[in-house]
Design a protein around this motif. Structure first.
Motif, PDB file in Angstrom:
ATOM      1  N   VAL A  62       0.931  -1.090  -0.087  1.00  0.00           N
ATOM      2  CA  VAL A  62      -0.083   0.305   0.562  1.00  0.00           C
ATOM      3  C   VAL A  62       1.038   0.734   0.334  1.00  0.00           C
ATOM      4  N   TRP A  63       1.572   1.243   0.908  1.00  0.00           N
ATOM      5  CA  TRP A  63       3.004   2.419   0.526  1.00  0.00           C
ATOM      6  C   TRP A  63       3.829   2.840  -0.499  1.00  0.00           C
ATOM      7  N   GLU A  64       4.184   1.651  -0.674  1.00  0.00           N
ATOM      8  CA  GLU A  64       4.799   2.507  -2.233  1.00  0.00           C
ATOM      9  C   GLU A  64       3.331   2.517  -3.691  1.00  0.00           C
ATOM     10  N   GLY A  65       2.590   1.787  -3.411  1.00  0.00           N
ATOM     11  CA  GLY A  65       0.748   2.375  -4.081  1.00  0.00           C
ATOM     12  C   GLY A  65       0.992   3.722  -3.854  1.00  0.00           C
ATOM     13  N   ILE A  66       0.948   4.663  -2.920  1.00  0.00           N
ATOM     14  CA  ILE A  66       0.602   5.709  -2.592  1.00  0.00           C
ATOM     15  C   ILE A  66       1.642   6.820  -2.896  1.00  0.00           C
ATOM     16  N   LYS A  67       2.992   6.374  -3.172  1.00  0.00           N
ATOM     17  CA  LYS A  67       4.208   6.768  -3.123  1.00  0.00           C
ATOM     18  C   LYS A  67       4.294   7.144  -5.021  1.00  0.00           C
ATOM     19  N   LYS A  68       4.030   5.655  -5.335  1.00  0.00           N
ATOM     20  CA  LYS A  68       3.289   5.399  -6.779  1.00  0.00           C
ATOM     21  C   LYS A  68       2.966   6.663  -7.632  1.00  0.00           C
ATOM     22  N   ARG A  72       3.159   9.889 -10.129  1.00  0.00           N
ATOM     23  CA  ARG A  72       2.913  10.409 -10.844  1.00  0.00           C
ATOM     24  C   ARG A  72       1.935  11.726 -11.330  1.00  0.00           C
ATOM     25  N   MET A  73       0.684  11.477 -10.107  1.00  0.00           N
ATOM     26  CA  MET A  73      -0.271  13.200  -9.720  1.00  0.00           C
ATOM     27  C   MET A  73       0.636  14.346 -10.251  1.00  0.00           C
ATOM     28  N   PRO A  79       9.345   6.728  -8.379  1.00  0.00           N
ATOM     29  CA  PRO A  79      10.244   6.631  -6.927  1.00  0.00           C
ATOM     30  C   PRO A  79      10.580   5.098  -6.746  1.00  0.00           C
ATOM     31  N   GLY A  80      10.554   4.611  -7.327  1.00  0.00           N
ATOM     32  CA  GLY A  80      10.776   2.674  -7.398  1.00  0.00           C
ATOM     33  C   GLY A  80      10.058   2.290  -6.005  1.00  0.00           C
ATOM     34  N   TYR A  81      11.000   0.346  -5.951  1.00  0.00           N
ATOM     35  CA  TYR A  81      10.048  -0.136  -4.798  1.00  0.00           C
ATOM     36  C   TYR A  81      10.105   0.222  -3.385  1.00  0.00           C
TER      37      TYR A  81
END
Length: 117
Positions: A62-68, A72-73, A79-81
Motif C-alpha cells: 500500500v505504501w508503494e502504491g501511495i508513493k507511486k 504520478r500526480m 520512486p521505485g520499489y
C-alpha cells in the motif's frame, strides 16, 4: 491452543453439552463452529500490520502504491520499489514478543487451565 483443545475435549465428552443438546449432530456442529471461529481469529490476527505477519507485506504494498500515485500526480519520476527489508529489526522484535507471549500463555494455560461449565 491448549485451552481450545481442552474445550473441544469437554464438548466431545459431553461435559459442556447440557445447554447445547445431546445428539451427536449438535456436538459435531459445536466442534465445527469452534474450529471455524479459531480459523477466523487466526485470519484476523494474521492481518495485523506488523512485518512478520501478512499485514506487514500489505502495508509495504500500500505504501508503494501511495508513493507511486503521488509521484504520478505531481509529474515526478517513478520512486521505485519500497524496501520492506528495512523493517526487519521491527519484525524481529515483534517475533520475539509473540514467542514470549505464546510461551507465557501456554504456561498459564497448563498451570491454571480454562474451566467452562
Amino acid at each position: 491452543m491448549i485451552g481450545v483443545g481442552r474445550v473441544a475435549g469437554e464438548i466431545s465428552d459431553g461435559q459442556l453439552g447440557a445447554g447445547i443438546g445431546s445428539s451427536p449432530g449438535s456436538t459435531l456442529i459445536v466442534l465445527l463452529s469452534l474450529v471455524a471461529s479459531l480459523n477466523l481469529a487466526l485470519f484476523v490476527f494474521n492481518l495485523v500490520p506488523l512485518m512478520p505477519l501478512d499485514g506487514g507485506q500489505m502495508v509495504g504494498a500500500v505504501w508503494e502504491g501511495i508513493k507511486k500515485g503521488f509521484a504520478r500526480m505531481t509529474g515526478r519520476p517513478d520512486p521505485g520499489y519500497v524496501d520492506v527489508a528495512k523493517a526487519l529489526p521491527v519484525a524481529y522484535a515483534v517475533s520475539v514478543a509473540l514467542i514470549v507471549m505464546s510461551a507465557l500463555l501456554m504456561y498459564a494455560d497448563i498451570v491454571r487451565p480454562v474451566k467452562l461449565g
